[in-house]
Design an enzyme around this catalytic site. Structure first.
Site, PDB file in Angstrom:
ATOM      1  N   LYS A 107      38.484  49.540  51.072  1.00  0.00           N
ATOM      2  CA  LYS A 107      37.649  48.908  50.043  1.00  0.00           C
ATOM      3  C   LYS A 107      36.340  48.421  50.670  1.00  0.00           C
ATOM      4  CE  LYS A 107      37.986  45.240  46.501  1.00  0.00           C
ATOM      5  NZ  LYS A 107      38.829  44.154  45.961  1.00  0.00           N
ATOM      6  N   SER A 155      39.961  44.525  40.979  1.00  0.00           N
ATOM      7  CA  SER A 155      38.690  44.992  41.473  1.00  0.00           C
ATOM      8  C   SER A 155      38.791  46.145  42.468  1.00  0.00           C
ATOM      9  CB  SER A 155      37.956  43.825  42.143  1.00  0.00           C
ATOM     10  OG  SER A 155      38.620  43.418  43.309  1.00  0.00           O
ATOM     11  N   SER A 201      43.775  41.869  42.173  1.00  0.00           N
ATOM     12  CA  SER A 201      42.887  43.013  42.415  1.00  0.00           C
ATOM     13  C   SER A 201      43.486  44.159  43.221  1.00  0.00           C
ATOM     14  CB  SER A 201      41.610  42.546  43.113  1.00  0.00           C
ATOM     15  OG  SER A 201      40.752  41.927  42.192  1.00  0.00           O
TER      16      SER A 201
END
Lengths: 485, 116
Positions: free
Chosen positions: A78, A153, A177
């Site tokens: 990420k 997210s 997330s």
């Protein structure tokens, strides 16, 4: 065919000589080339870095040198987790072109075990969101349904694994997330106990809630990643002072006699198909010899307001560092020092980030701090107490991961409605608990659903064991989305 | 303790009554974000909505409850390490990420006014 393998199997085939690391990397990059234009999971790809690492691994193997536990396994990271020398934007314009000068501890640990980093994935800006639509750069699509978001997210990391661009990836979970996009993309996803994986090198959002977590196509791959990353780190003062846990043998033990707590009252508002799916999952656990008990988690209805006070308060403090001076963007319009701050932050932050900074500033401001921030910390203490009471009558707690399956891009415009997507995941962050999202089936229109299994603090192995046993019986993890070219 | 809850609810309403564009301007100023007046409107609308939602926390009786400071049971205080020097980033590595630099230092607009 390689893309259908688990991380464990990729590693096994590399170690036995059936596959070279270069073959593995080429195979996954071919797949990325073909489907990434449809999915948009990545912000940057590190092809040269990956090929160089693969070559080095092939040479190491030929020379019979020792190889790491993750040798040959491609991993996506990420974009809010630092990888030295790679761009780390956190999907924000304010960090456009910013190259991380050091790697996160989690990244160092997996690279030391010979994992191959293939790229950085899209996410909501500074991990603030539940759909990955708050990225300043692109909209990631759900591989199961390209009209839908992958959740967020960590939507890019979830979509990358679901699309089989890599067998495992890393995300971060502040209010759900990792678990929420995991469920919406039909893969396994884990938020460990707070402090189990070092936050060093994870760009801070809500520091008392943030935790790095792995995605995988199966629970065994989560276990493998946790054995490598779940250990003490002196560079994170909230890191739990405990060595790594053994997962691979433990999770394969039966769960007969395990007591599963279900907060039925808290689940009343669940839509019919999701409720039916959850009830079927409970039957599966009962068939494995588990005993269901009802637990009272009625205070969880306050978990969202508590979270949105505490997370925004911490965010407003953490994001003060983006000043247009030390890193990232500086406004071209700025002529004075004040304008450097004001204009850079105006131009660099997106709407959701501004909203949360302002809200966080408000709840910490003089005259309102006691009424909002302190009250939220007290409710947090009560929520922690209620979880503890629940765990005195059960071993793990089960809930769905999300109230709804994946939703269409652009369909949720109201920030408050978006926040409600995290209703079942947020309590764990407030209490620092580990939670696994494991595939539990599909809706009639073929959208994945997830089961969340929750443990007490440091019950990471216990949760993983329950999730593995569930996965082996339910067997929804073998399905691979058919991405339309 | 009921009076405490009543007071909190009262404070909540007091704020709701006073949340206006000036408050948004004040918060934007504290946050060092130059917000345009179009943005002020949408921020005001969103903040009002979110705040009225989070105010349901006032229903919870938190009398005699200590606010949470440490989440992890395994850690009851911040562990301290030995105070020893170690090399982390070099000046060059650090400056690589900075938007403007001069002579090995961060560059900012002039802060101190020159003598007239």
């Amino acid at each position: 065919m390689i893309h259908t393998y688990s991380a464990n199997l990729v590693h096994e085939h590399f170690m036995s000589g059936k596959l070279s690391a270069q073959e593995i990397v080429t195979s996954y990059f071919d797949r990325i080339k073909r489907y990434e234009p449809k999915v948009d999971a990545f912000l940057s790809l590190s092809f040269d870095r990956a090929v160089a690492k693969a070559k080095a691994l092939d040479e190491k193997r030929a020379a019979k040198q020792p190889l790491g536990k993750l040798a040959g396994i491609p991993v996506a990271i990420k974009d809010n987790i630092n990888v030295q020398g790679e761009i780390s934007t956190c999907s924000s314009k304010i960090l456009e072109n910013y190259k991380a000068p050091f790697s996160a501890t989690a990244v160092n640990l997996i690279e030391a075990e010979d994992a191959i980093i293939i790229g950085k994935t899209n996410c909501d800006e500074f991990a603030m969101g539940s759909s990955t639509e708050h990225s300043a750069y692109k909209r990631t699509k759900n591989p199961w349904n390209l009209a839908c978001t992958p959740g967020g997210s960590s939507g890019g990391s979830a979509a990358a694994v679901a699309a089989r661009f890599c067998p495992v990836s890393l995300g971060s979970d502040t209010g759900g997330s990792v678990r929420q996009p995991g469920a919406l993309c039909g893969i396994a996803a884990f938020k460990p106990t707070y402090g189990r994986i070092s936050r060093y090198g994870l760009v801070a959002y809500g520091s008392s809630l943030d935790q790095i977590g792995p995605f995988g196509t199966c629970v065994e791959d989560i276990a493998l990643m946790m054995e490598v990353m779940g250990r003490h780190c002196p560079k994170d003062s909230t890191s739990v002072p405990k060595g790594p846990d053994e997962y691979m043998h433990s999770i394969k033990q039966p769960i007969k006699g395990m007591k599963i707590g279900v907060p039925w009252q808290f689940l009343q508002a669940l839509r019919a198909d999701a409720m039916k799916n959850f009830q079927e999952a409970m039957k599966t656990l009962e068939s494995l010899g588990c005993q269901l008990v009802e637990v009272d988690l009625s205070l969880l209805k306050y978990s969202l307001p508590t979270y949105y006070i505490l997370a925004t308060a911490e965010a407003s403090t953490n994001l003060a560092r983006y000043d247009g001076i030390r890193y990232g963007l500086r406004s071209q319009q700025a002529k004075t020092l004040d304008e450097v701050y004001d204009f850079t932050r105006e131009e660099g932050f997106g709407a959701e980030v501004k909203r949360r900074i302002l809200l966080g500033t408000f709840v910490l401001s003089s005259g309102y701090k006691d009424a909002y921030y302190k009250q939220a910390q007290k409710v947090r203490a009560l929520i922690i107490q209620q979880y503890e009471k629940a765990f005195s009558t059960c071993d793990i707690i089960a809930t769905p991961v999300t109230p709804n399956p994946c939703f269409e891009l652009g369909s949720i415009q109201d920030p408050l409605q978006m926040y409600l997507e995290d209703i079942y995941t947020i309590g764990l962050n407030l209490a620092g608990l580990p939670g696994m999202s494991v595939p539990s089936g599909f809706t009639q229109d073929n959208k994945p659903l997830g089961l969340q299994l929750i443990g007490p603090q440091l019950g990471d192995v216990l949760v993983t064991k329950a999730a593995y046993n569930f996965q082996q019986t339910a067997a929804f993890h073998n399905a691979i989305p058919d991405i339309k070219e | 303790m009921k009076s405490g809850i009543v007071l909190l609810i009262f404070l909540g309403y007091l704020f709701m009554a006073t949340l206006d564009k000036n408050t948004v301007k004040y918060l934007a100023d504290l946050s060092r974000i130059a917000v345009s007046s179009a943005e002020e409107d949408s921020l005001l609308k969103d903040l009002k909505k979110i705040l009225s939602y989070v105010e349901q926390l006032n229903e919870v009786d938190t009398a005699n409850i200590q606010p949470c400071t440490y989440v992890t049971k395994a850690l009851t205080q911040t562990p301290l390490r030995e105070d020893v020097c170690e090399t982390t980033l070099t000046r060059e590595q650090f400056l690589k990420g900075a938007p403007q630099q001069i002579g090995g230092m961060l560059r900012v607009p002039q802060v101190i006014k020159s003598e007239p």
